[in-house]
Design a protein around this motif. Structure first.
Motif, mmCIF file in Angstrom:
data_model
loop_
_atom_site.group_PDB
_atom_site.id
_atom_site.type_symbol
_atom_site.label_atom_id
_atom_site.label_comp_id
_atom_site.label_asym_id
_atom_site.label_seq_id
_atom_site.Cartn_x
_atom_site.Cartn_y
_atom_site.Cartn_z
ATOM 1 N N LEU A 1 0.823 -1.204 0.000
ATOM 2 C CA LEU A 1 0.000 0.000 0.000
ATOM 3 C C LEU A 1 0.864 1.264 0.000
ATOM 4 O O LEU A 1 0.543 2.246 -0.678
ATOM 5 N N THR A 2 1.956 1.256 0.745
ATOM 6 C CA THR A 2 2.811 2.441 0.827
ATOM 7 C C THR A 2 3.372 2.810 -0.542
ATOM 8 O O THR A 2 3.340 3.979 -0.960
ATOM 9 N N ARG A 3 3.867 1.819 -1.283
ATOM 10 C CA ARG A 3 4.408 2.086 -2.620
ATOM 11 C C ARG A 3 3.304 2.492 -3.594
ATOM 12 O O ARG A 3 3.499 3.358 -4.449
ATOM 13 N N LEU A 4 2.129 1.864 -3.461
ATOM 14 C CA LEU A 4 1.008 2.227 -4.330
ATOM 15 C C LEU A 4 0.618 3.684 -4.101
ATOM 16 O O LEU A 4 0.356 4.426 -5.054
ATOM 17 N N GLN A 5 0.586 4.116 -2.839
ATOM 18 C CA GLN A 5 0.261 5.502 -2.531
ATOM 19 C C GLN A 5 1.306 6.462 -3.086
ATOM 20 O O GLN A 5 0.969 7.552 -3.556
ATOM 21 N N LYS A 6 2.580 6.053 -3.074
ATOM 22 C CA LYS A 6 3.636 6.902 -3.619
ATOM 23 C C LYS A 6 3.475 7.062 -5.128
ATOM 24 O O LYS A 6 3.589 8.169 -5.661
ATOM 25 N N VAL A 7 3.197 5.964 -5.815
ATOM 26 C CA VAL A 7 2.965 6.024 -7.258
ATOM 27 C C VAL A 7 1.781 6.941 -7.574
ATOM 28 O O VAL A 7 1.798 7.712 -8.542
ATOM 29 N N ALA A 8 0.757 6.876 -6.727
ATOM 30 C CA ALA A 8 -0.481 7.627 -6.947
ATOM 31 C C ALA A 8 -0.390 9.085 -6.539
ATOM 32 O O ALA A 8 -1.314 9.860 -6.817
ATOM 33 N N GLN A 9 0.680 9.472 -5.856
ATOM 34 C CA GLN A 9 0.736 10.800 -5.234
ATOM 35 C C GLN A 9 -0.490 10.980 -4.322
ATOM 36 O O GLN A 9 -1.127 12.037 -4.294
ATOM 37 N N PHE A 10 -0.786 9.920 -3.579
ATOM 38 C CA PHE A 10 -2.030 9.859 -2.802
ATOM 39 C C PHE A 10 -1.806 10.358 -1.389
ATOM 40 O O PHE A 10 -0.968 9.839 -0.646
ATOM 41 N N ASP A 11 -2.562 11.381 -1.023
ATOM 42 C CA ASP A 11 -2.608 11.883 0.347
ATOM 43 C C ASP A 11 -4.061 11.807 0.794
ATOM 44 O O ASP A 11 -4.921 12.511 0.244
ATOM 45 N N PRO A 12 -4.388 10.970 1.783
ATOM 46 C CA PRO A 12 -5.787 10.774 2.154
ATOM 47 C C PRO A 12 -6.423 11.956 2.882
ATOM 48 O O PRO A 12 -7.583 11.875 3.288
ATOM 49 N N LEU A 13 -5.697 13.067 3.011
ATOM 50 C CA LEU A 13 -6.244 14.235 3.710
ATOM 51 C C LEU A 13 -7.612 14.620 3.173
ATOM 52 O O LEU A 13 -8.529 14.946 3.931
ATOM 53 N N TYR A 14 -7.792 14.567 1.820
ATOM 54 C CA TYR A 14 -9.036 15.040 1.217
ATOM 55 C C TYR A 14 -10.250 14.197 1.598
ATOM 56 O O TYR A 14 -11.397 14.625 1.429
ATOM 57 N N LEU A 15 -10.008 12.984 2.138
ATOM 58 C CA LEU A 15 -11.111 12.131 2.594
ATOM 59 C C LEU A 15 -11.526 12.463 4.025
ATOM 60 O O LEU A 15 -12.576 12.002 4.487
ATOM 61 N N HIS A 16 -10.706 13.208 4.726
ATOM 62 C CA HIS A 16 -11.030 13.717 6.066
ATOM 63 C C HIS A 16 -11.463 12.601 7.023
ATOM 64 O O HIS A 16 -12.494 12.691 7.692
ATOM 65 N N LEU A 17 -10.635 11.561 7.090
ATOM 66 C CA LEU A 17 -10.930 10.415 7.951
ATOM 67 C C LEU A 17 -9.976 10.311 9.142
ATOM 68 O O LEU A 17 -10.111 9.397 9.949
ATOM 69 N N ASP A 18 -9.039 11.238 9.258
ATOM 70 C CA ASP A 18 -8.037 11.169 10.329
ATOM 71 C C ASP A 18 -8.517 11.950 11.540
ATOM 72 O O ASP A 18 -8.620 13.188 11.493
ATOM 73 N N PRO A 19 -8.826 11.273 12.664
ATOM 74 C CA PRO A 19 -9.309 11.973 13.850
ATOM 75 C C PRO A 19 -8.351 13.062 14.345
ATOM 76 O O PRO A 19 -8.769 14.056 14.920
ATOM 77 N N ALA A 20 -7.060 12.890 14.115
ATOM 78 C CA ALA A 20 -6.074 13.848 14.611
ATOM 79 C C ALA A 20 -6.192 15.199 13.912
ATOM 80 O O ALA A 20 -5.693 16.214 14.426
ATOM 81 N N LEU A 21 -6.854 15.231 12.736
ATOM 82 C CA LEU A 21 -6.956 16.472 11.984
ATOM 83 C C LEU A 21 -8.279 17.181 12.209
ATOM 84 O O LEU A 21 -8.530 18.225 11.617
ATOM 85 N N ARG A 22 -9.145 16.624 13.083
ATOM 86 C CA ARG A 22 -10.423 17.274 13.362
ATOM 87 C C ARG A 22 -10.259 18.320 14.463
ATOM 88 O O ARG A 22 -9.432 18.178 15.348
#
Length: 245
Positions: free
Chosen positions: A223-244
């Motif tokens: 998953l980590t390498r797949l996210q790097k290939v994708a330039q994927f940052d899940p911030l836009y999904l707003h699922l991280d409790p630490a960012l609320r």
């Protein structure tokens, strides 16, 4: 026939993850009346131009939002998985400006607008959680514009796979192998690519040891390498409790 929404658990899991609320804060969702219907593969549920009086909750299967051009070409605007409500905006914009269709056999609950509005009047906590969902939906749309407009084919396909994995994980459905019944044609219609480009990209991702897609299932090997290939940052999904807040 309307009945109380006995299938609300998956919606509550989704809202717990995105809003940080407890299940007890969202218990009123179980009292929402709903009509539960099953749809076949590629069945249009709401048409562009329809005036609707209910919102759809995906209970099982995959659903897509799309628009067609005058010559019949389709642009998929977003995918929806169990726990999603594809059309919350119709609470205030009841005329559909796009269409919604099942892309797999799917089970959906139709919840009357009047019942949701009444819940929002009575329960501000639930109202805030639902409002947050519409904002997340808009955030996903903005990110898709960036993907289609600026990322190469390799990254576009990797990005949508990362997104689907993350959204399925939010409702406890991301254990390998993940159900992945989206066709190459549908990926092409979503990411502005040809079927040949999608086929080649999936093959490349497999040969790089990142994923395996076969028999309508996907295994993510790295998953980590797949996210790097994708330039994927899940911030836009707003699922991280630490960012609320």
């Amino acid at each position: 026939m309307l009945a109380s929404l006995g299938h609300a658990d998956i919606l509550i899991r989704r809202l717990e993850r995105s809003s940080g609320l407890s299940a007890s804060d969202l218990q009123d969702l179980h009292m929402l009346p709903a009509i539960v219907r099953e749809y076949g593969r590629n069945e249009t549920i709401s048409h562009e131009g329809d005036r609707v009086e209910h919102c759809l909750l995906v209970l099982e299967g995959y659903v897509a939002r799309f628009q067609d051009t005058r010559d019949g070409r389709r642009q998929i605007l977003s995918f929806y998985v169990p726990g999603d409500i594809p059309d919350l905006q119709t609470l205030h914009l009841p005329t559909m400006d796009h269409s919604v269709a099942s892309i797999t056999p799917a089970t959906l609950a139709k919840i009357p607008h009047a019942a949701i509005l009444d819940l929002c009047d009575r329960n501000r906590i639930a109202a805030a959680a639902l409002w947050r969902e519409t904002l997340i939906d808009a955030s996903i749309s903005r990110t898709w514009v960036r993907c289609v407009g600026r990322l190469p084919a390799h990254a576009r396909i990797a990005h949508i796979l990362c997104e689907l994995y993350t959204r399925l994980d939010a409702v406890g459905l991301a254990e390998d192998p993940i159900r992945m019944p989206i066709t190459q044609e549908q990926f092409a219609d979503a990411m502005g690519l040809s079927i040949v480009q999608v086929n080649r990209t999936l093959r490349d991702l497999r040969e790089e040891g990142l994923i395996t897609v076969q028999k309508r299932e996907m295994i993510v090997h790295d998953l980590t390498r797949l996210q790097k290939v994708a330039q994927f940052d899940p911030l836009y999904l707003h699922l991280d409790p630490a960012l609320r807040r």
